[in-house]
Design an enzyme around this catalytic site. Structure first.
Site: not given
Ligand code: NAP
Ligand code: 8YV
Length: 312
Positions: A151-154, A174, A231, A255, A260, A278
């Site tokens: 439960l972070g930014r996204i 955590r 991921r 996604d 990949e 993705h």
């Molecule tokens: P964020 O704000 O840092 O949020 C991450 C969340 O994950 C935090 O709430 C954290 O809470 C939790 N977390 C961290 N480590 C953990 C663990 N070991 N076990 C359980 N929970 C854990 O990050 P965000 O900006 O929301 O982005 C999150 C992730 O989404 C990115 O790192 C990226 O891998 C993925 N993403 C994917 C796409 C896509 O295209 N599919 C796009 C953007 C991002 P705690 O600190 O309380 O554990």
């Molecule tokens: C992008 C992502 O597609 O922000 C991330 O963590 O997985 C995606 O927004 C990727 O970083 C571009 O390669």
């Protein structure tokens, strides 16, 4: 004299133009001999531009002794060796927040696509099956439970959107967050047991490797759905395939994948699975904003200012 930058992979045209204005850019993906390009850039290259997929290994960081900053086009930095960058005093920047809305929208799109069987319905119409009989009923998401892993930014944006659809939200991370109205589970299996939908949106990397394992999927159960926009590494993919094949897990909206752009062959034939390449942040608007942020961070650093979005 412009600073020199090694660009690991291509970026959007407006980003490349902006980088070309301010930097001498070494295009690593175009090089027939990567080592030769790095050796040529090494005496002067002070920056790396990369993305979440290509990252920056310790070897790449070490190939550039003058390196000061790595700008990542993406928020996830699991493919960048952050410890090594820190040990070398290299700043790492990423693109948080600007992609929250579209990534959360993709999670919701996968949620609706799996629950209302949108892609299957599309195939049903196109194949002429509707001419013979109506498709089976699908499931409503109102009053159903969503467990969010991360439960972070996204994750928070997903929670807000899911609440509008009348879903009940809980989360696992955590630590408990005191400023959110959702139920906290300190145990992922217990949250999965309590959820109809499990949405993974935590970072990748060692700490979360295969955190969605067989026990979690079985707790989610035959009526449960896994949505992964985090991921591929977060989910035990062979276990996911077999849980879906056996009906121990109901459905999945995915996604991201372990290798990949390769996707397990077995998933391609499953009607209860919705697949995306993705693409959660892949809108013109969001990719534009991500690119702008990469450039702003690099420009700030070389103007002697603090970067906007440092990692750590
Ligand atoms: P964020 O704000 O840092 O949020 C991450 C969340 O994950 C935090 O709430 C954290 O809470 C939790 N977390 C961290 N480590 C953990 C663990 N070991 N076990 C359980 N929970 C854990 O990050 P965000 O900006 O929301 O982005 C999150 C992730 O989404 C990115 O790192 C990226 O891998 C993925 N993403 C994917 C796409 C896509 O295209 N599919 C796009 C953007 C991002 P705690 O600190 O309380 O554990
Ligand atoms: C992008 C992502 O597609 O922000 C991330 O963590 O997985 C995606 O927004 C990727 O970083 C571009 O390669």
């Amino acid at each position: 004299m412009k600073p020199e930058l090694v660009l690991v992979g291509p970026m959007m045209p407006h980003v490349m133009e902006a980088l070309d204005e301010d930097f001498i850019v070494h295009r690593l993906w175009e090089a027939s001999d990567r080592d030769a390009l790095l050796a040529k850039a090494a005496p002067r290259a002070r920056a790396i531009g990369t993305n979440g997929h290509l990252g920056a290994s310790a070897a790449l960081i070490d190939a550039l002794p003058k390196l000061e900053i790595i700008g990542c086009y993406g928020v996830g930095t699991d493919s960048i060796d952050l410890d090594h960058a820190a040990a070398r005093n290299v700043i790492v920047t990423n693109t948080p927040d600007v992609l929250n809305d579209d990534v959360a929208n993709m999670a919701i799109a996968l949620l609706l696509a799996t629950s209302r069987r949108i892609c299957e319905g599309d195939r049903y119409v196109r194949s002429g099956k509707w001419l013979k009989s109506n498709m089976a009923l699908t499931r409503s998401i109102r009053n159903r439970k969503m467990g969010i892993l991360g439960l972070g930014r996204i994750g928070k944006s997903i929670a807000e959107k899911a609440a509008v659809f009348g879903m009940e939200i809980s989360y696992h991370g955590r630590r408990k967050q005191d400023d959110v109205p959702y139920r906290f589970f300190d145990n992922l299996v217990e949250m999965a047991q309590d959820s109809d939908y499990l949405v993974a949106i935590c970072p990748g990397g060692e700490a979360t490797n295969k955190i969605v394992n067989r026990a979690v999927m079985e707790a989610l159960g035959p009526e449960g759905t896994l949505i992964n926009v985090a991921r591929g590494s977060v989910v035990d993919e062979p276990e996911l395939v077999s849980a879906l094949q056996d009906g121990r897990l109901g459905a999945a909206g995915l996604d991201v994948f372990e290798e990949e752009p390769k996707v397990p062959e077995a998933l391609l034939a499953m009607d209860q699975v919705v697949l995306q390449p993705h693409a959660a942040s892949a809108t013109v608007e969001t990719r534009h904003a991500m690119g702008d942020l990469v450039v702003k961070n690099l420009r700030a650093h070389f103007a002697g200012q603090a970067v906007l979005t440092p990692v750590r």
